[in-house]
Design a protein around this motif. Structure first.
Motif, PDB file in Angstrom:
ATOM      1  N   GLU A   1      24.548  41.666  -8.183  1.00 45.53           N
ATOM      2  CA  GLU A   1      23.269  41.263  -8.770  1.00 45.53           C
ATOM      3  C   GLU A   1      22.708  40.041  -8.037  1.00 45.53           C
ATOM      4  O   GLU A   1      21.516  39.942  -7.794  1.00 45.53           O
ATOM      5  CB  GLU A   1      23.466  40.930 -10.253  1.00 45.53           C
ATOM      6  N   ALA A   2      23.605  39.119  -7.669  1.00 38.70           N
ATOM      7  CA  ALA A   2      23.190  37.899  -6.971  1.00 38.70           C
ATOM      8  C   ALA A   2      22.915  38.149  -5.488  1.00 38.70           C
ATOM      9  O   ALA A   2      22.235  37.344  -4.852  1.00 38.70           O
ATOM     10  CB  ALA A   2      24.267  36.828  -7.118  1.00 38.70           C
ATOM     11  N   GLY A   3      23.459  39.247  -4.946  1.00 38.78           N
ATOM     12  CA  GLY A   3      23.309  39.518  -3.520  1.00 38.78           C
ATOM     13  C   GLY A   3      24.121  38.574  -2.656  1.00 38.78           C
ATOM     14  O   GLY A   3      23.730  38.244  -1.537  1.00 38.78           O
ATOM     15  N   VAL A   4      25.281  38.162  -3.176  1.00 35.53           N
ATOM     16  CA  VAL A   4      26.134  37.196  -2.468  1.00 35.53           C
ATOM     17  C   VAL A   4      27.524  37.798  -2.294  1.00 35.53           C
ATOM     18  O   VAL A   4      28.209  38.059  -3.284  1.00 35.53           O
ATOM     19  CB  VAL A   4      26.225  35.876  -3.264  1.00 35.53           C
ATOM     20  N   PRO A   5      27.963  37.991  -1.050  1.00 37.82           N
ATOM     21  CA  PRO A   5      29.278  38.610  -0.812  1.00 37.82           C
ATOM     22  C   PRO A   5      30.427  37.591  -0.807  1.00 37.82           C
ATOM     23  O   PRO A   5      30.890  37.177   0.248  1.00 37.82           O
ATOM     24  CB  PRO A   5      29.100  39.238   0.574  1.00 37.82           C
ATOM     25  N   VAL A   6      30.862  37.162  -1.995  1.00 40.64           N
ATOM     26  CA  VAL A   6      32.013  36.261  -2.079  1.00 40.64           C
ATOM     27  C   VAL A   6      33.069  36.878  -2.982  1.00 40.64           C
ATOM     28  O   VAL A   6      32.744  37.605  -3.918  1.00 40.64           O
ATOM     29  CB  VAL A   6      31.631  34.859  -2.610  1.00 40.64           C
TER      30      VAL A   6
ATOM     31  N   ALA B   1      23.442  26.596   2.379  1.00 39.92           N
ATOM     32  CA  ALA B   1      23.616  28.050   2.191  1.00 39.92           C
ATOM     33  C   ALA B   1      24.629  28.323   1.080  1.00 39.92           C
ATOM     34  O   ALA B   1      24.450  29.248   0.277  1.00 39.92           O
ATOM     35  CB  ALA B   1      24.059  28.709   3.496  1.00 39.92           C
ATOM     36  N   GLY B   2      25.690  27.524   1.018  1.00 41.93           N
ATOM     37  CA  GLY B   2      26.695  27.686  -0.027  1.00 41.93           C
ATOM     38  C   GLY B   2      26.141  27.369  -1.399  1.00 41.93           C
ATOM     39  O   GLY B   2      26.414  28.070  -2.376  1.00 41.93           O
ATOM     40  N   LEU B   3      25.336  26.315  -1.473  1.00 41.37           N
ATOM     41  CA  LEU B   3      24.730  25.946  -2.748  1.00 41.37           C
ATOM     42  C   LEU B   3      23.759  27.024  -3.213  1.00 41.37           C
ATOM     43  O   LEU B   3      23.763  27.424  -4.383  1.00 41.37           O
ATOM     44  CB  LEU B   3      24.017  24.599  -2.632  1.00 41.37           C
ATOM     45  N   GLU B   4      22.957  27.542  -2.293  1.00 43.67           N
ATOM     46  CA  GLU B   4      22.027  28.611  -2.650  1.00 43.67           C
ATOM     47  C   GLU B   4      22.789  29.858  -3.121  1.00 43.67           C
ATOM     48  O   GLU B   4      22.437  30.470  -4.127  1.00 43.67           O
ATOM     49  CB  GLU B   4      21.139  28.975  -1.463  1.00 43.67           C
ATOM     50  N   ALA B   5      23.861  30.213  -2.406  1.00 42.12           N
ATOM     51  CA  ALA B   5      24.662  31.379  -2.787  1.00 42.12           C
ATOM     52  C   ALA B   5      25.262  31.182  -4.170  1.00 42.12           C
ATOM     53  O   ALA B   5      25.198  32.074  -5.026  1.00 42.12           O
ATOM     54  CB  ALA B   5      25.763  31.624  -1.754  1.00 42.12           C
ATOM     55  N   PHE B   6      25.837  29.996  -4.402  1.00 42.11           N
ATOM     56  CA  PHE B   6      26.448  29.754  -5.699  1.00 42.11           C
ATOM     57  C   PHE B   6      25.412  29.767  -6.810  1.00 42.11           C
ATOM     58  O   PHE B   6      25.652  30.324  -7.885  1.00 42.11           O
ATOM     59  CB  PHE B   6      27.238  28.446  -5.731  1.00 42.11           C
TER      60      PHE B   6
ATOM     61  N   ARG C   1      25.519  31.912 -10.123  1.00 38.17           N
ATOM     62  CA  ARG C   1      25.432  31.272 -11.438  1.00 38.17           C
ATOM     63  C   ARG C   1      24.261  31.847 -12.242  1.00 38.17           C
ATOM     64  O   ARG C   1      24.392  32.122 -13.434  1.00 38.17           O
ATOM     65  CB  ARG C   1      25.277  29.756 -11.292  1.00 38.17           C
ATOM     66  N   ALA C   2      23.113  32.049 -11.607  1.00 41.66           N
ATOM     67  CA  ALA C   2      21.941  32.594 -12.299  1.00 41.66           C
ATOM     68  C   ALA C   2      22.216  34.013 -12.793  1.00 41.66           C
ATOM     69  O   ALA C   2      21.852  34.372 -13.923  1.00 41.66           O
ATOM     70  CB  ALA C   2      20.713  32.571 -11.390  1.00 41.66           C
ATOM     71  N   ALA C   3      22.879  34.824 -11.961  1.00 39.18           N
ATOM     72  CA  ALA C   3      23.208  36.195 -12.373  1.00 39.18           C
ATOM     73  C   ALA C   3      24.180  36.181 -13.554  1.00 39.18           C
ATOM     74  O   ALA C   3      24.032  36.958 -14.507  1.00 39.18           O
ATOM     75  CB  ALA C   3      23.800  36.977 -11.201  1.00 39.18           C
ATOM     76  N   TRP C   4      25.160  35.303 -13.496  1.00 40.12           N
ATOM     77  CA  TRP C   4      26.138  35.193 -14.581  1.00 40.12           C
ATOM     78  C   TRP C   4      25.464  34.729 -15.869  1.00 40.12           C
ATOM     79  O   TRP C   4      25.701  35.267 -16.948  1.00 40.12           O
ATOM     80  CB  TRP C   4      27.248  34.240 -14.164  1.00 40.12           C
TER      81      TRP C   4
ATOM     82  N   GLN D   1      22.355  35.078 -16.704  1.00 38.71           N
ATOM     83  CA  GLN D   1      21.497  36.149 -17.216  1.00 38.71           C
ATOM     84  C   GLN D   1      22.334  37.190 -17.948  1.00 38.71           C
ATOM     85  O   GLN D   1      21.943  37.690 -19.004  1.00 38.71           O
ATOM     86  CB  GLN D   1      20.692  36.797 -16.085  1.00 38.71           C
ATOM     87  N   TRP D   2      23.491  37.524 -17.386  1.00 39.64           N
ATOM     88  CA  TRP D   2      24.395  38.472 -18.034  1.00 39.64           C
ATOM     89  C   TRP D   2      24.787  37.943 -19.409  1.00 39.64           C
ATOM     90  O   TRP D   2      24.756  38.680 -20.401  1.00 39.64           O
ATOM     91  CB  TRP D   2      25.640  38.694 -17.154  1.00 39.64           C
ATOM     92  N   MET D   3      25.157  36.652 -19.500  1.00 40.71           N
ATOM     93  CA  MET D   3      25.527  36.065 -20.784  1.00 40.71           C
ATOM     94  C   MET D   3      24.356  36.070 -21.755  1.00 40.71           C
ATOM     95  O   MET D   3      24.526  36.385 -22.935  1.00 40.71           O
ATOM     96  CB  MET D   3      26.036  34.627 -20.613  1.00 40.71           C
ATOM     97  N   ALA D   4      23.179  35.702 -21.266  1.00 38.59           N
ATOM     98  CA  ALA D   4      21.994  35.682 -22.133  1.00 38.59           C
ATOM     99  C   ALA D   4      21.721  37.072 -22.694  1.00 38.59           C
ATOM    100  O   ALA D   4      21.420  37.221 -23.881  1.00 38.59           O
ATOM    101  CB  ALA D   4      20.783  35.156 -21.365  1.00 38.59           C
ATOM    102  N   ASP D   5      21.851  38.087 -21.852  1.00 36.23           N
ATOM    103  CA  ASP D   5      21.639  39.460 -22.307  1.00 36.23           C
ATOM    104  C   ASP D   5      22.701  39.868 -23.329  1.00 36.23           C
ATOM    105  O   ASP D   5      22.391  40.488 -24.347  1.00 36.23           O
ATOM    106  CB  ASP D   5      21.648  40.432 -21.123  1.00 36.23           C
ATOM    107  N   ALA D   6      23.962  39.513 -23.048  1.00 29.71           N
ATOM    108  CA  ALA D   6      25.058  39.893 -23.946  1.00 29.71           C
ATOM    109  C   ALA D   6      24.947  39.192 -25.294  1.00 29.71           C
ATOM    110  O   ALA D   6      25.315  39.763 -26.328  1.00 29.71           O
ATOM    111  CB  ALA D   6      26.403  39.567 -23.296  1.00 29.71           C
ATOM    112  N   LEU D   7      24.422  37.971 -25.308  1.00 29.77           N
ATOM    113  CA  LEU D   7      24.324  37.193 -26.544  1.00 29.77           C
ATOM    114  C   LEU D   7      22.903  37.172 -27.112  1.00 29.77           C
ATOM    115  O   LEU D   7      22.566  36.314 -27.935  1.00 29.77           O
ATOM    116  CB  LEU D   7      24.812  35.757 -26.303  1.00 29.77           C
ATOM    117  N   ALA D   8      22.093  38.120 -26.710  1.00 29.93           N
ATOM    118  CA  ALA D   8      20.686  38.154 -27.122  1.00 29.93           C
ATOM    119  C   ALA D   8      20.524  38.231 -28.639  1.00 29.93           C
ATOM    120  O   ALA D   8      19.549  37.702 -29.183  1.00 29.93           O
ATOM    121  CB  ALA D   8      19.965  39.321 -26.454  1.00 29.93           C
ATOM    122  N   ALA D   9      21.457  38.862 -29.333  1.00 27.15           N
ATOM    123  CA  ALA D   9      21.340  38.985 -30.786  1.00 27.15           C
ATOM    124  C   ALA D   9      21.800  37.722 -31.518  1.00 27.15           C
ATOM    125  O   ALA D   9      21.640  37.626 -32.732  1.00 27.15           O
ATOM    126  CB  ALA D   9      22.145  40.192 -31.271  1.00 27.15           C
TER     127      ALA D   9
END
Length: 177
Positions: free
Chosen positions: A48-53, A119-124, A128-131, A133-141
């Motif tokens: 989702e983040a487009g970061v290969p780590v 580049a590392g900060l941008e990747a991280f 972090r933003a993808a994670w 968003q996943w949490m926000a979606d999971a805890l939306a209720a």
């Protein structure tokens, strides 16, 4: 189904049974830890983040992103509660990817510190933003108050776990010395 009293022993191991609330906390933490460390969850987040780590790199990037400056590899190992060779391998991988760099240690000319690159900060931050968003979606209720309460309790739990671990380490060092 009744829960055995605290003093009851496990029928096979003889170990003392824990109170029901501690059993449920341990069970919940184990479920969360398993879910958060699954390769599938990591793969979904970095895709989702487009970061290969890899999974082991994310905590190191987080530590460097959140640090006030470059850190010694030993400091990273302590922060991450891992062995120094693990940090060395991850730093080498992240350095090849352009996400971190080694810089001279101003306090010791023979030593180096590790700092996150732009580049590392941008990747991280993308991970972090993808994670988040996943949490926000999971805890939306959940209500904002419920999420705030959860965050407070989790922080308190971690702080208490760390304080207890430090207390035990001090006790162990006194009895060993």
């Amino acid at each position: 189904m009744s829960t055995p009293p605290r003093s009851a022993a496990h029928p096979k191991t003889g170990a003392a049974a824990a109170p029901p609330d501690i059993v449920e906390i341990e069970r919940a933490i184990s479920r969360v830890a398993h879910m958060l460390t699954r390769a599938k969850q990591h793969d979904r987040t970095v895709a989702e983040a487009g970061v290969p780590v890899d999974r082991a790199a994310v905590p190191l990037l987080r530590a460097l992103a959140d640090a006030s400056g470059p850190l010694r590899p030993g400091e990273l190992a302590v922060l991450l509660a891992v062995e120094a060779p693990h940090v060395t391998r991850q730093v080498q991988r992240l350095e090849r990817a352009g996400y971190v760099e080694r810089v001279p240690d101003p306090d010791d000319g023979r030593a180096q510190r590790v700092r996150i690159t732009d580049a590392g900060l941008e990747a991280f931050e993308r991970v972090r933003a993808a994670w988040r968003q996943w949490m926000a979606d999971a805890l939306a209720a959940w209500s904002p108050d419920e999420r705030e309460q959860l965050a407070g309790l989790v922080h308190r739990m971690v702080d208490d776990f760390l304080a207890h671990s430090e207390h035990l380490a001090r006790c162990e060092s006194r009895t060993a010395g």
